[in-house]
Motif scaffolding. Structure first.
Motif, PDB file in Angstrom:
ATOM      1  N   ASP A 138       0.849  -1.188   0.000  1.00 45.17           N
ATOM      2  CA  ASP A 138       0.000   0.000   0.000  1.00 45.17           C
ATOM      3  C   ASP A 138       0.891   1.247   0.000  1.00 45.17           C
ATOM      4  O   ASP A 138       1.621   1.489   0.961  1.00 45.17           O
ATOM      5  CB  ASP A 138      -0.884  -0.046   1.261  1.00 45.17           C
ATOM      6  N   ASN A 190       5.718  -2.272   2.860  1.00 47.51           N
ATOM      7  CA  ASN A 190       4.729  -1.928   1.835  1.00 47.51           C
ATOM      8  C   ASN A 190       5.322  -1.566   0.478  1.00 47.51           C
ATOM      9  O   ASN A 190       4.718  -0.801  -0.284  1.00 47.51           O
ATOM     10  CB  ASN A 190       3.782  -0.824   2.333  1.00 47.51           C
ATOM     11  N   ARG A 230       3.593   3.050   2.873  1.00 53.45           N
ATOM     12  CA  ARG A 230       4.957   2.651   2.522  1.00 53.45           C
ATOM     13  C   ARG A 230       5.955   3.451   3.368  1.00 53.45           C
ATOM     14  O   ARG A 230       5.845   4.674   3.458  1.00 53.45           O
ATOM     15  CB  ARG A 230       5.180   2.916   1.024  1.00 53.45           C
TER      16      ARG A 230
END
Ligand code: OXD
Ligand code: MN
Length: 603
Positions: free
Chosen positions: A182, A201, A186
């Motif tokens: 995502d 992420n 991140r």
């Protein structure tokens, strides 16, 4: 079974297992058998699994694999990269900062149980030859086979790294989870005082091969400051002269300014005939430390190349292309479905008709590119073992590294900066390094084509306060004294009024290296100008390119335009004052003095 009895490693691994809660834990020993098993596993995933890797044509590209990342996960993310030193001043004005405890508290819940149902891989690795006193050990924990396979290429991975570590606590703790990729969640986080990196992420190389930018530059630059050495965003190359002597040069250019191309340069025919040879030691990162003889020695901490694919071809960089022909990983390039090989913009002029573009759709590559679409992502990459490189240096594994004669800075500048000039001394060279700036490219997310300051090409990679980093440079110069490498600046990207490049670049950059080496050998004179020593007009060898680089063009290449330089100085003053000093960076007085001297010399 764990691969080490090191109590520090075991304690940390236990903590990370308790946090991430994997179903299974695998210690990566680096054996061929283990890696083959992992390749089988990752290529057997269903086609729509985002972690899937594909075997390419094993006759044409033996051992090569392909992977595509999520469309929102294709480059380093500087806005989500943090240096979490204890104080904000510690990170300084060029880094995002957050209090370490606050950041741990924010990230811990994101890692909590993130590996449920998955395997945790524990990767020991050495940065630099295992036997080198300059090398350091890292351990990366990840839930990604793609990361394991990349780390195998990019580092000396496996049990030998633990043997090197012994029972020491001096290793970098790297934790990566792709989580759900995502971008809003991140984080690429360095905790320099804890020797720790947490990345979550992302599954794109630059954010997850934690040995590279995160350790070998951000953490290592901090270690270097404390321990008396330097971690720099520099290629390392050797030029063997006809008399048999090899001179080693480091060069720092911002991302995507052709570091890999220069590192693997093939000299023009005239030079080859005369007996010159160029050897690659590294294409991206140098660790530099004074040797017993007082000179500065460099190792390449990496064991492979993570290169930008587009633009790489047999002419622009034969050696890089050759390096990718076996045991390489390709990320986000296009596939030629006729023979299951790879293609990218600039490889040749024949995009495959039966293609899969980097996002995974089958397209007619000819029509697709004619419509202005890109088959490969502009930041698509190859991960290639250094041993594949036809011009890899025989000193590549030398534990002592190679002695550096010259340090070269450069950037993409359409005007102002001449083809090459030499600093008056180390301190002036440090000023020149601090003034490196370049037009942005696709290697990081954000706008393309904007001029940005990138001191020493290290802006995204200095793991502490840039002011202290410059002070460390000045300090190193004092330590090295008259044994310090000479410092130069180059600009391959000067343009004419029509926006065309006026220097041929690529292999012809050898002509500039030749001048640099002669300056180091003190066998060529130079013109003393306001900005530094410039080549005398006839001292850049243009034999074989006289039609292209006429005396008029050479005048333009070596021109120092006083008005442009006055603007440059004004901009540097603004930069030091507003971007650095006003934002908590302590610009060393010696650098301000350099700016004033330059101003005076320009009149
Ligand atoms: C790289 C970069 O990937 O500098 O090497 O961005
Ligand atoms: Mn780089």
């Amino acid at each position: 079974m764990s691969l080490t009895n090191n109590a520090n490693v075991l304690k940390w691994v236990e903590e990370m297992i308790a946090l991430c809660k994997p179903d299974k834990v695998v210690w990566i020993d680096g054996s061929k058998e283990q890696l083959e098993e992992l390749k089988k596993e990752v290529t057997s995933l269903p086609d729509d699994d985002p972690n899937k890797m594909f075997y390419l044509n094993q006759e044409k590209l033996p051992g090569c694999l392909y992977h595509r990342t999520a469309v929102n996960d294709v480059a380093r993310v500087e806005d989500r990269t943090f240096i979490c030193s204890k104080t904000k001043e510690g990170a300084g004005p060029t880094n995002n900062w957050c209090d370490p405890q606050e950041m741990y508290a924010k990230l811990r819940p994101m890692y909590d149980g993130v590996m449920k149902g998955q395997t945790m891989y524990i990767i020991p690795y050495s940065m630099g030859p295992v036997a080198s006193p300059i090398s350091k050990v890292g351990v990366e924990i990840t839930d990604s086979i793609y990361v394991v396979l990349n780390m195998d290429i990019m580092t000396r991975m496996g049990k030998a790294a633990f043997d090197k570590l012994g029972d020491s606590n001096d290793f970098v703790r790297c934790l990566h989870s792709k989580a759900d990729v995502d971008p809003e969640k991140r984080y690429i986080v360095q905790f320099p005082e804890d020797n720790t990196i947490w990345s979550i992420n992302s599954a794109y190389g630059g954010n997850v091969i934690l040995s590279k930018k995160c350790f070998a530059l951000r953490i290592a630059s901090f270690q270097g400051k404390n321990e008396g050495w330097m971690a720099e965003h520099m290629l390392i190359l050797g030029v063997q002269k006809p008399d048999g002597e090899t001179k080693y040069i480091c060069a720092a250019f911002p991302s995507a300014c052709g570091k890999t191309n220069l590192a693997m340069l093939i000299p023009p025919e005239g030079y080859q005939k005369a007996g010159y040879k160029v050897f690659t030691v590294g294409d991206d990162i140098a660790w530099l430390k004074p040797g017993k003889d007082g000179r500065l020695y460099a190792i390449n901490p990496e064991n492979g190349f993570f290169g930008v694919a587009p633009g790489t071809n047999a002419k622009s960089n034969y050696n890089a292309l050759a390096s990718t022909m076996k045991n390489a990983i390709f990320t986000n390039v296009a596939i030629n479905n006729d023979d299951n090989t790879v293609w990218w913009e600039g490889l040749d002029k024949n995009p495959p008709e039966n293609a899969t573009e980097w996002k995974g759709s089958k397209v007619n590559g000819k029509e697709f590119t004619q419509a202005g679409e890109k088959l490969a992502h502009p930041n698509s990459r190859f991960t290639a073992p250094a041993v594949n490189c036809p011009c890899i240096s025989p000193e590549f594994d030398n534990p002592d590294g190679v002695p550096i004669s010259a340090i070269v800075f450069g950037g993409r500048r359409a005007s102002t900066t001449p083809l090459v000039y030499q600093s008056f001394d180390w301190t002036h060279g440090t000023y020149i390094g601090s003034a490196v700036s370049s037009e942005t490219t696709a290697a990081a997310t954000g706008a393309v084509g904007v001029l940005r300051h990138d001191p020493m090409a290290m802006k995204p990679f200095i793991g502490y306060n840039v002011g202290d980093y410059w002070a460390h440079w000045l300090e190193m110069g004092k330590k090295l004294g008259d044994k310090a490498p000479k410092i130069f600046n180059v600009n391959w990207f000067k343009q004419d009024e029509n926006g065309s490049f006026i220097w041929p670049g690529f292999g012809d950059n050898m002509r500039v290296l030749d001048w640099i080496i002669k300056r180091c050998d003190e066998t060529v004179d130079a013109d003393e100008t306001a900005i530094g020593y410039l080549p005398k007009k006839n001292d850049i060898n243009v034999e074989g390119i006289e039609d292209e680089v006429t005396p008029e063009i050479m005048d333009k290449l070596l021109n120092v335009d006083t008005d442009l330089w006055k603007k440059e100085i004004a901009e540097m003053r603004r930069y030091y004052d507003e971007d650095i000093a006003a934002k908590g960076g302590n610009v060393p007085a010696e650098l301000y003095a350099q700016l004033e001297n330059l101003e005076k010399r320009l009149g």
